[in-house]
Motif scaffolding. Structure first.
Motif, PDB file in Angstrom:
ATOM      1  N   GLN A  29      17.392  16.323   6.743  1.00  0.00           N
ATOM      2  CA  GLN A  29      17.420  14.862   6.716  1.00  0.00           C
ATOM      3  C   GLN A  29      16.161  14.305   6.054  1.00  0.00           C
ATOM      4  O   GLN A  29      16.236  13.386   5.245  1.00  0.00           O
ATOM      5  CB  GLN A  29      17.529  14.350   8.148  1.00  0.00           C
ATOM      6  N   SER A  30      15.031  14.874   6.390  1.00  0.00           N
ATOM      7  CA  SER A  30      13.811  14.337   5.809  1.00  0.00           C
ATOM      8  C   SER A  30      13.747  14.644   4.314  1.00  0.00           C
ATOM      9  O   SER A  30      13.295  13.822   3.523  1.00  0.00           O
ATOM     10  CB  SER A  30      12.577  14.861   6.550  1.00  0.00           C
ATOM     11  N   ASN A  37      16.015  12.174   2.631  1.00  0.00           N
ATOM     12  CA  ASN A  37      15.379  10.862   2.578  1.00  0.00           C
ATOM     13  C   ASN A  37      14.384  10.790   1.431  1.00  0.00           C
ATOM     14  O   ASN A  37      14.298   9.776   0.738  1.00  0.00           O
ATOM     15  CB  ASN A  37      14.648  10.575   3.897  1.00  0.00           C
ATOM     16  N   GLN A  38      13.654  11.883   1.238  1.00  0.00           N
ATOM     17  CA  GLN A  38      12.706  11.893   0.130  1.00  0.00           C
ATOM     18  C   GLN A  38      13.424  11.786  -1.208  1.00  0.00           C
ATOM     19  O   GLN A  38      13.024  11.020  -2.086  1.00  0.00           O
ATOM     20  CB  GLN A  38      11.873  13.178   0.163  1.00  0.00           C
ATOM     21  N   GLN A  95      16.180  10.460  -1.720  1.00  0.00           N
ATOM     22  CA  GLN A  95      16.712   9.099  -1.846  1.00  0.00           C
ATOM     23  C   GLN A  95      15.656   8.139  -2.407  1.00  0.00           C
ATOM     24  O   GLN A  95      15.949   7.318  -3.273  1.00  0.00           O
ATOM     25  CB  GLN A  95      17.176   8.603  -0.481  1.00  0.00           C
ATOM     26  N   HIS A  96      14.441   8.282  -1.922  1.00  0.00           N
ATOM     27  CA  HIS A  96      13.373   7.436  -2.476  1.00  0.00           C
ATOM     28  C   HIS A  96      13.178   7.690  -3.959  1.00  0.00           C
ATOM     29  O   HIS A  96      13.036   6.760  -4.749  1.00  0.00           O
ATOM     30  CB  HIS A  96      12.059   7.705  -1.734  1.00  0.00           C
ATOM     31  N   GLU A 119      23.677  10.152  -0.315  1.00  0.00           N
ATOM     32  CA  GLU A 119      23.955   9.368   0.891  1.00  0.00           C
ATOM     33  C   GLU A 119      25.020  10.056   1.745  1.00  0.00           C
ATOM     34  O   GLU A 119      24.929  10.073   2.975  1.00  0.00           O
ATOM     35  CB  GLU A 119      24.430   7.974   0.450  1.00  0.00           C
ATOM     36  N   LEU A 147      23.495  12.853   3.494  1.00  0.00           N
ATOM     37  CA  LEU A 147      22.621  12.332   4.545  1.00  0.00           C
ATOM     38  C   LEU A 147      23.433  11.938   5.774  1.00  0.00           C
ATOM     39  O   LEU A 147      23.033  12.185   6.913  1.00  0.00           O
ATOM     40  CB  LEU A 147      21.871  11.122   3.978  1.00  0.00           C
ATOM     41  N   GLN A 198      22.977  13.530   9.392  1.00  0.00           N
ATOM     42  CA  GLN A 198      22.574  12.641  10.476  1.00  0.00           C
ATOM     43  C   GLN A 198      23.573  12.712  11.628  1.00  0.00           C
ATOM     44  O   GLN A 198      23.180  12.743  12.802  1.00  0.00           O
ATOM     45  CB  GLN A 198      22.503  11.220   9.924  1.00  0.00           C
ATOM     46  N   LEU A 235      15.431   7.640  12.070  1.00  0.00           N
ATOM     47  CA  LEU A 235      14.570   6.613  11.493  1.00  0.00           C
ATOM     48  C   LEU A 235      14.669   5.333  12.301  1.00  0.00           C
ATOM     49  O   LEU A 235      15.668   5.098  12.973  1.00  0.00           O
ATOM     50  CB  LEU A 235      14.906   6.336  10.030  1.00  0.00           C
ATOM     51  N   GLU A 282      20.354   1.303  13.356  1.00  0.00           N
ATOM     52  CA  GLU A 282      20.763   2.560  12.732  1.00  0.00           C
ATOM     53  C   GLU A 282      21.875   3.254  13.526  1.00  0.00           C
ATOM     54  O   GLU A 282      22.849   3.728  12.934  1.00  0.00           O
ATOM     55  CB  GLU A 282      19.543   3.463  12.554  1.00  0.00           C
ATOM     56  N   ARG A 296      14.754   4.113   5.515  1.00  0.00           N
ATOM     57  CA  ARG A 296      15.833   4.325   4.573  1.00  0.00           C
ATOM     58  C   ARG A 296      16.432   2.966   4.251  1.00  0.00           C
ATOM     59  O   ARG A 296      16.683   2.173   5.156  1.00  0.00           O
ATOM     60  CB  ARG A 296      16.831   5.222   5.269  1.00  0.00           C
TER      61      ARG A 296
END
Lengths: 480, 117
Positions: A129-130, A133-134, A136-137, A159, A162, A166, A178, A221, B7
């Protein structure tokens, strides 16, 4: 006399012997009866032992395995004693206890194994997941740097991955991974929509009275995750040509509802019962109970329901498939701060028209006047729909009146570009615009200007500023 | 839509409607968008409506619209091509910045002018 005596003695002897034989015979009879009894008792004991052995065999070969199977398959039959009369109550009770003990042992072991599996999955999915997320950035940055639409697709794939990770993490008792701030309810719905394959079929209708209704930070979330799972079910189990309508509305009791309908294949009774059990928020969901391939959707929603206090109901939908209703209680709702703008993608509330009852519009008005930001977005919608309808609907005669009424420049220009389409009826007015539209004239002059400019500063590379500035320049020229 | 520590909630690809490429002619990021007079149908999405509102006062380039909508250019192109196809917008290709004048052409012109004498 002697004869009498002899006769008497003989009678006495005969009597006593008769008595003795009688007694002997009685004794013999008693002995044989005892022997028979012993024999019968021995036989009965033997039969009992045999029955007990049979019961133990039944216990070892049938009852305990069946009891273990029944733990995972609720419908599997568990055989009882072979013949309850064959053994006494104490033995039967003990045999029952053995089954129970075996059950408990299996349950404990299963719980332990499942917990170990969950913790292993939790660790792995947190790591994935982390990483996702990276990426995704990074993708987000790339999107703003390059215009390639494939980056958008890549972002979508990311996504999807993810969401899966998740959901698995949530199932393994991890926290959602998050923290968010208070988030607009409609934005959360759109966020959930974006996590689902086939998201383009999901049509969100916003029926909120308060446009800025939001979820409190801790519920944002989790709700997005839960709704994404429900939406994924709805899209996966309905035909790709059908839409999945989602309705967001407020309840009378200051809560909110999210309705997800699909026109899919529906669910049979067993599946529905399983779904309802999971959605009731059980305290523990075992990975081993999810089936193969695992059906995680409702289980994930159930886990979140148990932890965050919203609720979910599933029933048959008037659209043909299933309808799931996510109910958000008032204590998870708030109103967004005015300084945070809503996303452009968020659909505007649809009050007043269609199914909107007259009642909601009543409370909505004071809300709009108190919250200025809530009023603003509603305003431009009305003019755009009303304004262009006017020139389109009216006869050409109205055109003469229109320009002096409003500040004209853009309208006049736009009308000329527009007029070639209805040209067939009025040939003489068409002549003018076909000669040269203001845009063309502006473009030609701007190009000339730029040509001379770039010619003068000869070796300089074609700077980026001139082309960007030129459109506004040439628009400025047009207005005169 | 700042890529903060958390996010982001709404991704830009949502406006593509699941398409991999815009339906219609490709738009440059400097193409100029102009609003036409046509009225938007009631089921227009809020993002398309917003784009049209942006263009009410005047024309903007795709990249400027993208900045206003806080969307990447690639996503804005999807919106714009849809609206152009529906006739709600005009798109004009960017004005090419004039290149350097070909030296040979100038030289030939010079030769021609001199030969006039």
């Amino acid at each position: 006399m002697l004869g009498w005596i002899v006769a008497l003695v003989a009678v006495a002897v005969a009597t006593s012997s008769a008595v003795r034989t009688y007694q002997a015979r009685r004794e013999a009879y008693g002995a044989s009866a005892r022997a028979e009894l012993n024999e019968r008792q021995a036989k009965a004991a033997e039969a009992r032992t045999l029955a007990l052995t049979e019961e133990i065999r039944q216990l070892a070969r049938r009852r305990i395995p069946a009891a273990a199977t029944a733990l995972s398959h609720r419908t599997a039959p568990v055989p009882g004693l072979r013949e309850a009369a064959g053994i006494d109550g104490e033995a039967a009770r003990l045999l029952g206890e053995a089954v129970q003990a075996a059950r408990t042992a299996v349950l404990e072991e299963r719980g332990r194994v499942d917990a170990a599996a969950r913790s292993a999955m939790r660790g792995t999915s947190a790591k994935i997941q982390s990483l996702l997320n990276q990426s995704q950035h990074l993708l987000h940055e790339l999107q703003h740097e390059y215009d390639d639409p494939r980056i958008l697709q890549l972002d979508f794939r990311n996504e999807l991955a993810l969401r899966r990770t998740q959901a698995t993490a949530v199932l393994c008792d991890a926290w959602p991974g998050l923290a968010r701030q208070n988030s607009s309810l409609v934005e959360v719905v759109l966020g959930a929509q974006s996590r689902v394959p086939g998201y383009e079929r999901i049509k969100v209708a916003n029926h909120l009275r308060q446009e800025r209704l939001a979820l409190v930070a801790r519920a944002a979330e989790p709700l997005a995750i839960a709704l994404a799972e429900l939406l994924a079910n709805a899209t996966a189990y309905s035909h790709p040509d059908t839409e999945v309508p989602v309705t967001v509305q407020q309840t009378a009791g200051r809560g909110a509802l999210i309705l997800v309908d699909d026109a899919g294949i529906g669910m049979d009774d067993d599946a529905l019962e399983r779904a309802r059990t999971l959605l009731s928020g059980p305290s523990e969901v075992l990975l081993t109970e999810l089936g193969d391939p695992p059906r995680t959707g409702f289980a994930v929603v159930g886990r979140l329901i148990a932890r965050y206090g919203f609720s979910c109901h599933i029933e048959s939908s008037p659209y043909g498939g299933m309808r799931t209703i996510l109910r958000i209680p008032a204590h998870l709702l708030t109103v967004m701060d005015d300084d945070r703008a809503l996303s452009v993608l968020a659909p505007k509330p649809v009050h007043a028209r269609g199914t909107g009852a007259p009642e909601p519009s009543g409370p909505q008005d004071p809300a709009a006047t108190t919250g200025p930001v809530g009023h603003l977005p509603a305003e431009p919608v009305a003019p755009t729909s009303a304004e262009p309808a006017e020139p389109a609907g009216r006869a050409p005669a109205a055109e003469a009146e229109a320009p002096p009424a409003e500040l004209p420049t853009r309208r006049r220009r736009a009308r000329r570009t527009d007029s070639p389409e209805p040209s067939t009826t009025r040939p003489q007015t068409v002549e003018e615009p076909t000669l040269r539209t203001p845009e063309q004239a502006g473009a030609a002059w701007a190009a000339l200007q730029e040509g001379t400019l770039s010619g003068r500063k000869a070796p300089g590379p074609p700077a980026q500023a001139p082309p960007a500035a030129s459109p506004s320049d040439d628009l400025g020229d047009d207005e005169t | 839509m700042t890529p903060g520590p958390g996010r982001r909630l709404i991704p830009a690809y949502l406006v593509t409607g699941g398409r991999s490429a815009p339906t219609g002619p490709a738009l440059d990021r400097l193409a100029v968008l102009i609003r036409t007079e046509s009225s938007l149908p009631p089921d227009t999405g809020s993002e398309q409506r917003r784009l049209c509102e942006l263009l009410e006062p005047g024309a903007l380039t795709v990249v400027e619209c993208a900045a206003h909508l806080e969307l990447p250019v690639s996503a804005t192109v999807f919106l714009a091509t849809d609206l152009v196809a529906a006739g709600h917008l005009h798109a004009r290709p960017p004005i090419p910045s004039a290149g350097e004048i070909a030296r040979s052409l100038v030289e030939r012109l010079l030769v021609g002018l001199r030969s006039l004498h």
